[in-house]
Design a protein around this motif. Structure first.
Motif, PDB file in Angstrom:
ATOM      1  N   HIS A 225       0.864  -1.184   0.000  1.00 11.43           N
ATOM      2  CA  HIS A 225       0.000   0.000   0.000  1.00 11.43           C
ATOM      3  C   HIS A 225       0.904   1.239   0.000  1.00 11.43           C
ATOM      4  CE1 HIS A 225      -2.606   2.897   2.566  1.00 11.43           C
ATOM      5  NE2 HIS A 225      -2.768   3.156   1.263  1.00 11.43           N
ATOM      6  N   HIS A 226       0.858   2.006  -1.116  1.00  9.25           N
ATOM      7  CA  HIS A 226       1.661   3.238  -1.224  1.00  9.25           C
ATOM      8  C   HIS A 226       0.853   4.378  -0.619  1.00  9.25           C
ATOM      9  CE1 HIS A 226       3.820   6.409  -3.920  1.00  9.25           C
ATOM     10  NE2 HIS A 226       4.299   6.368  -2.681  1.00  9.25           N
ATOM     11  N   PHE A 227       1.409   4.964   0.452  1.00  4.62           N
ATOM     12  CA  PHE A 227       0.659   5.992   1.183  1.00  4.62           C
ATOM     13  C   PHE A 227       0.347   7.220   0.326  1.00  4.62           C
ATOM     14  CE2 PHE A 227       2.912   4.412   5.242  1.00  4.62           C
ATOM     15  CZ  PHE A 227       1.967   3.398   5.401  1.00  4.62           C
ATOM     16  N   ARG A 228       1.325   7.662  -0.494  1.00  5.33           N
ATOM     17  CA  ARG A 228       1.186   8.944  -1.200  1.00  5.33           C
ATOM     18  C   ARG A 228       0.044   8.939  -2.195  1.00  5.33           C
ATOM     19  NH1 ARG A 228       5.997  12.470  -4.103  1.00  5.33           N
ATOM     20  NH2 ARG A 228       4.641  14.136  -4.917  1.00  5.33           N
ATOM     21  N   CYS A 229      -0.065   7.867  -2.985  1.00  8.72           N
ATOM     22  CA  CYS A 229      -1.124   7.858  -4.010  1.00  8.72           C
ATOM     23  C   CYS A 229      -2.222   6.835  -3.713  1.00  8.72           C
ATOM     24  CB  CYS A 229      -0.533   7.592  -5.386  1.00  8.72           C
ATOM     25  SG  CYS A 229       0.114   5.903  -5.598  1.00  8.72           S
ATOM     26  N   ALA A 230      -2.078   6.133  -2.577  1.00  7.63           N
ATOM     27  CA  ALA A 230      -3.085   5.165  -2.121  1.00  7.63           C
ATOM     28  C   ALA A 230      -3.194   3.928  -3.004  1.00  7.63           C
ATOM     29  CB  ALA A 230      -4.450   5.829  -1.981  1.00  7.63           C
ATOM     30  N   ASN A 231      -2.161   3.673  -3.839  1.00 13.74           N
ATOM     31  CA  ASN A 231      -2.208   2.466  -4.666  1.00 13.74           C
ATOM     32  C   ASN A 231      -2.008   1.221  -3.800  1.00 13.74           C
ATOM     33  OD1 ASN A 231      -2.120   1.075  -7.380  1.00 13.74           O
ATOM     34  ND2 ASN A 231      -0.115   0.458  -6.569  1.00 13.74           N
ATOM     35  N   VAL A 232      -2.818   0.222  -4.069  1.00 14.82           N
ATOM     36  CA  VAL A 232      -2.696  -1.075  -3.386  1.00 14.82           C
ATOM     37  C   VAL A 232      -2.654  -2.153  -4.458  1.00 14.82           C
ATOM     38  CG1 VAL A 232      -3.723  -2.706  -1.784  1.00 14.82           C
ATOM     39  CG2 VAL A 232      -3.957  -0.253  -1.369  1.00 14.82           C
ATOM     40  N   SER A 233      -1.548  -2.891  -4.527  1.00 11.95           N
ATOM     41  CA  SER A 233      -1.421  -3.958  -5.518  1.00 11.95           C
ATOM     42  C   SER A 233      -0.336  -4.938  -5.070  1.00 11.95           C
ATOM     43  CB  SER A 233      -1.102  -3.377  -6.898  1.00 11.95           C
ATOM     44  OG  SER A 233       0.141  -2.693  -6.867  1.00 11.95           O
ATOM     45  N   PRO A 234      -0.273  -6.136  -5.686  1.00  9.89           N
ATOM     46  CA  PRO A 234       0.726  -7.124  -5.292  1.00  9.89           C
ATOM     47  C   PRO A 234       2.152  -6.586  -5.441  1.00  9.89           C
ATOM     48  CG  PRO A 234      -0.968  -8.139  -6.644  1.00  9.89           C
ATOM     49  CD  PRO A 234      -1.211  -6.657  -6.694  1.00  9.89           C
ATOM     50  N   GLU A 235       3.057  -7.177  -4.647  1.00 10.79           N
ATOM     51  CA  GLU A 235       4.430  -6.694  -4.598  1.00 10.79           C
ATOM     52  C   GLU A 235       5.129  -6.762  -5.955  1.00 10.79           C
ATOM     53  OE1 GLU A 235       8.615  -7.521  -2.169  1.00 10.79           O
ATOM     54  OE2 GLU A 235       6.750  -8.480  -1.546  1.00 10.79           O
ATOM     55  N   HIS A 236       4.809  -7.782  -6.754  1.00 12.04           N
ATOM     56  CA  HIS A 236       5.533  -7.919  -8.028  1.00 12.04           C
ATOM     57  C   HIS A 236       5.262  -6.741  -8.967  1.00 12.04           C
ATOM     58  CE1 HIS A 236       1.663  -9.582  -9.576  1.00 12.04           C
ATOM     59  NE2 HIS A 236       2.110  -9.147 -10.762  1.00 12.04           N
ATOM     60  N   THR A 237       4.137  -6.029  -8.746  1.00 11.99           N
ATOM     61  CA  THR A 237       3.851  -4.870  -9.605  1.00 11.99           C
ATOM     62  C   THR A 237       4.715  -3.672  -9.241  1.00 11.99           C
ATOM     63  OG1 THR A 237       2.061  -4.066  -8.179  1.00 11.99           O
ATOM     64  CG2 THR A 237       1.467  -5.652  -9.899  1.00 11.99           C
ATOM     65  N   PHE A 240      10.870  -2.957 -10.005  1.00  9.60           N
ATOM     66  CA  PHE A 240      11.461  -2.396 -11.221  1.00  9.60           C
ATOM     67  C   PHE A 240      12.971  -2.341 -11.028  1.00  9.60           C
ATOM     68  CE2 PHE A 240       7.160  -0.738 -11.444  1.00  9.60           C
ATOM     69  CZ  PHE A 240       6.828  -0.891 -12.787  1.00  9.60           C
ATOM     70  N   GLY A 241      13.682  -3.240 -11.666  1.00  6.52           N
ATOM     71  CA  GLY A 241      15.149  -3.234 -11.599  1.00  6.52           C
ATOM     72  C   GLY A 241      15.697  -3.345 -10.202  1.00  6.52           C
ATOM     73  N   GLY A 242      15.041  -4.143  -9.355  1.00  4.17           N
ATOM     74  CA  GLY A 242      15.521  -4.343  -7.997  1.00  4.17           C
ATOM     75  C   GLY A 242      15.058  -3.285  -7.026  1.00  4.17           C
ATOM     76  N   GLN A 243      14.294  -2.296  -7.494  1.00  2.00           N
ATOM     77  CA  GLN A 243      13.758  -1.263  -6.622  1.00  2.00           C
ATOM     78  C   GLN A 243      12.248  -1.392  -6.529  1.00  2.00           C
ATOM     79  OE1 GLN A 243      15.210   2.317  -8.648  1.00  2.00           O
ATOM     80  NE2 GLN A 243      16.628   2.676  -6.934  1.00  2.00           N
ATOM     81  N   LEU A 244      11.711  -0.821  -5.445  1.00  2.00           N
ATOM     82  CA  LEU A 244      10.259  -0.760  -5.311  1.00  2.00           C
ATOM     83  C   LEU A 244       9.798   0.579  -5.863  1.00  2.00           C
ATOM     84  CD1 LEU A 244       9.656  -2.234  -1.712  1.00  2.00           C
ATOM     85  CD2 LEU A 244       9.324  -3.364  -3.910  1.00  2.00           C
ATOM     86  N   ARG A 245       9.111   0.536  -6.985  1.00  2.00           N
ATOM     87  CA  ARG A 245       8.610   1.748  -7.634  1.00  2.00           C
ATOM     88  C   ARG A 245       7.111   1.591  -7.830  1.00  2.00           C
ATOM     89  NH1 ARG A 245      11.090   5.708 -10.730  1.00  2.00           N
ATOM     90  NH2 ARG A 245      13.050   4.526 -10.757  1.00  2.00           N
ATOM     91  N   CYS A 246       6.347   2.595  -7.406  1.00  2.00           N
ATOM     92  CA  CYS A 246       4.889   2.521  -7.488  1.00  2.00           C
ATOM     93  C   CYS A 246       4.449   2.447  -8.955  1.00  2.00           C
ATOM     94  CB  CYS A 246       4.264   3.747  -6.826  1.00  2.00           C
ATOM     95  SG  CYS A 246       2.445   3.752  -6.926  1.00  2.00           S
ATOM     96  N   PRO A 247       3.631   1.439  -9.308  1.00  2.00           N
ATOM     97  CA  PRO A 247       3.167   1.311 -10.686  1.00  2.00           C
ATOM     98  C   PRO A 247       2.148   2.396 -11.076  1.00  2.00           C
ATOM     99  CG  PRO A 247       2.071  -0.301  -9.309  1.00  2.00           C
ATOM    100  CD  PRO A 247       3.098   0.370  -8.442  1.00  2.00           C
ATOM    101  N   LYS A 248       1.659   3.148 -10.090  1.00  2.00           N
ATOM    102  CA  LYS A 248       0.648   4.167 -10.386  1.00  2.00           C
ATOM    103  C   LYS A 248       1.272   5.549 -10.549  1.00  2.00           C
ATOM    104  CE  LYS A 248      -3.598   6.222  -8.496  1.00  2.00           C
ATOM    105  NZ  LYS A 248      -4.569   6.209  -7.375  1.00  2.00           N
ATOM    106  N   CYS A 249       2.097   5.977  -9.541  1.00  2.00           N
ATOM    107  CA  CYS A 249       2.674   7.329  -9.609  1.00  2.00           C
ATOM    108  C   CYS A 249       4.173   7.306  -9.894  1.00  2.00           C
ATOM    109  CB  CYS A 249       2.401   8.094  -8.319  1.00  2.00           C
ATOM    110  SG  CYS A 249       3.298   7.466  -6.892  1.00  2.00           S
ATOM    111  N   HIS A 250       4.763   6.088  -9.958  1.00  2.00           N
ATOM    112  CA  HIS A 250       6.160   5.884 -10.338  1.00  2.00           C
ATOM    113  C   HIS A 250       7.166   6.435  -9.333  1.00  2.00           C
ATOM    114  CE1 HIS A 250       4.430   4.562 -14.074  1.00  2.00           C
ATOM    115  NE2 HIS A 250       3.860   5.760 -14.281  1.00  2.00           N
ATOM    116  N   LYS A 251       6.766   6.748  -8.132  1.00  2.00           N
ATOM    117  CA  LYS A 251       7.684   7.178  -7.104  1.00  2.00           C
ATOM    118  C   LYS A 251       8.411   5.959  -6.528  1.00  2.00           C
ATOM    119  CE  LYS A 251       6.702  11.604  -7.027  1.00  2.00           C
ATOM    120  NZ  LYS A 251       7.718  12.654  -7.337  1.00  2.00           N
ATOM    121  N   ILE A 252       9.658   6.158  -6.136  1.00  2.00           N
ATOM    122  CA  ILE A 252      10.425   5.091  -5.515  1.00  2.00           C
ATOM    123  C   ILE A 252      10.052   5.007  -4.039  1.00  2.00           C
ATOM    124  CG2 ILE A 252      12.738   4.323  -4.852  1.00  2.00           C
ATOM    125  CD1 ILE A 252      13.786   5.551  -7.413  1.00  2.00           C
ATOM    126  N   LEU A 253       9.841   3.780  -3.557  1.00  2.00           N
ATOM    127  CA  LEU A 253       9.487   3.546  -2.168  1.00  2.00           C
ATOM    128  C   LEU A 253      10.759   3.152  -1.414  1.00  2.00           C
ATOM    129  CD1 LEU A 253       6.801   3.302  -3.777  1.00  2.00           C
ATOM    130  CD2 LEU A 253       6.080   1.577  -2.132  1.00  2.00           C
TER     131      LEU A 253
END
Length: 493
Positions: A225-237, A240-253
């Protein structure tokens, strides 16, 4: 080798070193020996001997002291439960004392008679319980055993379960029945286990399956669950290249608890693609190989029991076998009560207080020599089931069905004919319990005459007819089919 020798206490000792059909041998009747001594140093061969020659299932050895060679001490497993001692000298003071103590106590409580062959699981349970009483083993404590079918087991019961003397469902019914009747008393709760609904075994594999297709090929991952944009989805989404990047707003977590959290786990079925939060829990029985929902498992309490004082007296009673087996059938009564009932009906008929014919149906089994065989509880059960509105009893190697046909008029005797038809249907159902060379027969008696004929009618109930109304011979195909149906039948919950 099999022989009989007297020991220093003037007790006759049956000595044998190999398997022997003792119960079938006319050369060694029950009264010729008081003690059994197995002189064989092989544990496996001694176990084979004990499978048939033991103080529980052997008619000739019932409750008699039994000893084996001292070299086998610690090697007999659960067979140790039916062995009174290990010795090489049957004249040692320890052995002589043990023998006298057992025989004296058996005589005191009335367990010194030869028993009939065991023909049902209920008879086996009674015989085993009588044996335990004869050895003053009145506490029944289940032990945790990885090899036992139910996980917990009373060792002496488990020994004979493995030898095929009863089914697990019969064991649980027996224990419940004895407790409800006050013959056993629960003294301590041990554990609650969950058993397979089909076979009552406890060796189960717990499997998570897809609620949609039932397959167990499931992939599990956490949800982010990404707090900033409220996206909730499985971890594999988010990968991105070994980093956690939100698939909705593309911010790095970067920091869990500040940028995101993992609120749940999600499952994906590799077979049908279904996504779900809670998998379906199922069990696979390693015994019968049947799959069941986890919530359908049978809960079973295991307790330590003791045989009550009332239980000791009742279990030793000769009538306990039938009364326990038929306790679920309200129409079964003891024979003396059955006779009194027939006498009362006869008196009422001849006094004109009731209109109708008093009938007594009789069912019996003949062996290959034309002799009647001991009553089999399974036959009593069938008679109770086929005649739910009639009184059923058993004695003299005969199963009795009492009846009064009301409003008898004319020559058609429709009620009597229906009674005969039901007797025929009963013996056809009971034919599946026959052994090779046997046949099951029935006939009926009708009270006729006047008041003076009542006692003659009662006396004739003790005898079978040389010309029965119907007979069914042993049919191996029918017996095999019935056994197969029993094995395939699902055990009721």
């Amino acid at each position: 080798m099999i022989t009989i020798q007297s020991n220093d206490g003037d007790r006759r000792v049956l000595l044998l070193d190999s398997p022997f059909a003792l119960d079938e041998s006319p050369d060694f009747p029950e009264y010729l020996f008081d003690v059994v001594f197995i002189v064989n140093e092989s544990a496996e061969e001694t176990k084979t001997i004990l499978n048939s020659i033991n103080p529980i299932t052997s008619s000739k050895c019932c409750y008699k002291p039994l000893f084996v060679t001292s070299a086998l001490k610690g090697k007999m497993g659960n067979y140790d439960e039916i062995i009174d001692g290990y010795a090489d000298d049957w004249n040692s003071m320890e052995v002589l004392t043990r023998i006298e103590n057992i025989i004296a106590y058996n005589n005191q409580i009335g367990l010194n008679a030869q028993e009939d062959p065991i023909l049902s699981s209920n008879q086996f349970f009674i015989r085993l319980t009588r044996y335990l009483i004869s050895r003053k083993k009145t506490v029944l404590e289940p032990k945790l055993d990885v090899s036992a079918s139910t996980g917990y087991t009373i060792p002496v019961f488990d020994l004979f379960y493995r030898l095929g003397h009863y089914e697990l469902s019969e064991y649980f019914v027996f224990m419940q029945s004895m407790t409800e009747k006050g013959l056993f008393r629960s003294t301590k709760f041990v554990n609650k286990v969950y058993l397979c609904p089909s076979c009552l075994h406890s060796h189960l594999l717990y499997i998570q399956t897809c609620p949609k297709c039932g397959q167990s090929s499931i992939q599990t991952e956490e949800v982010i669950h990404h707090f900033r944009c409220a996206n909730v989805s499985p971890e594999h989404t988010y990968n991105f290249g070994g980093q956690l990047r939100c698939p909705k707003c593309h911010k790095i977590l970067q920091h869990i608890g500040m940028d995101y959290d993992r609120p749940a786990i999600i499952h994906t079925c590799n077979t049908c693609g279904n996504t779900f939060i809670e998998p379906k829990k199922k069990t696979l029985c390693t015994s019968c190989q049947k799959m069941h929902d986890a919530e359908d498992l049978i809960p079973q309490d295991f307790n330590i029991y003791e045989i009550t004082a009332e239980g000791k007296q009742s279990i030793i009673s000769p009538s306990i076998g039938f009364t326990v087996y038929t306790e679920f059938y309200d129409n079964y009564i003891e024979y003396n009560r059955f006779v009194n009932r027939i006498r009362l009906l006869a008196e009422q008929k001849f006094s004109g207080n009731i209109r109708g014919d008093v009938l007594v149906g009789k069912i019996w089994i003949l062996n290959a020599e034309g002799e009647t065989t001991p009553i089999r509880p399974e036959g009593i059960e069938l008679a109770c089931l086929y005649f739910p509105n009639n009184k059923i009893s058993a004695a003299n190697n005969i199963i009795y069905v009492g009846s009064i046909i009301h409003n008898y008029t004319g020559d058609t005797e429709e009620g009597i004919i229906n009674f005969q038809i039901m007797l025929s249907e009963t013996i056809r159902a009971a034919a599946t319990i026959l052994k090779p060379g046997e046949k099951i027969c029935h006939t009926y008696m009708k009270l006729q005459g006047n008041q003076s004929t009542i006692e003659d009618f009662i006396k004739d109930m003790d005898f079978i007819s040389i010309n029965p109304d119907d007979c069914i011979d042993y049919d191996p195909v029918a017996v095999q089919k019935a056994q197969q149906e029993k094995e395939n039948q699902e055990i009721p919950k």
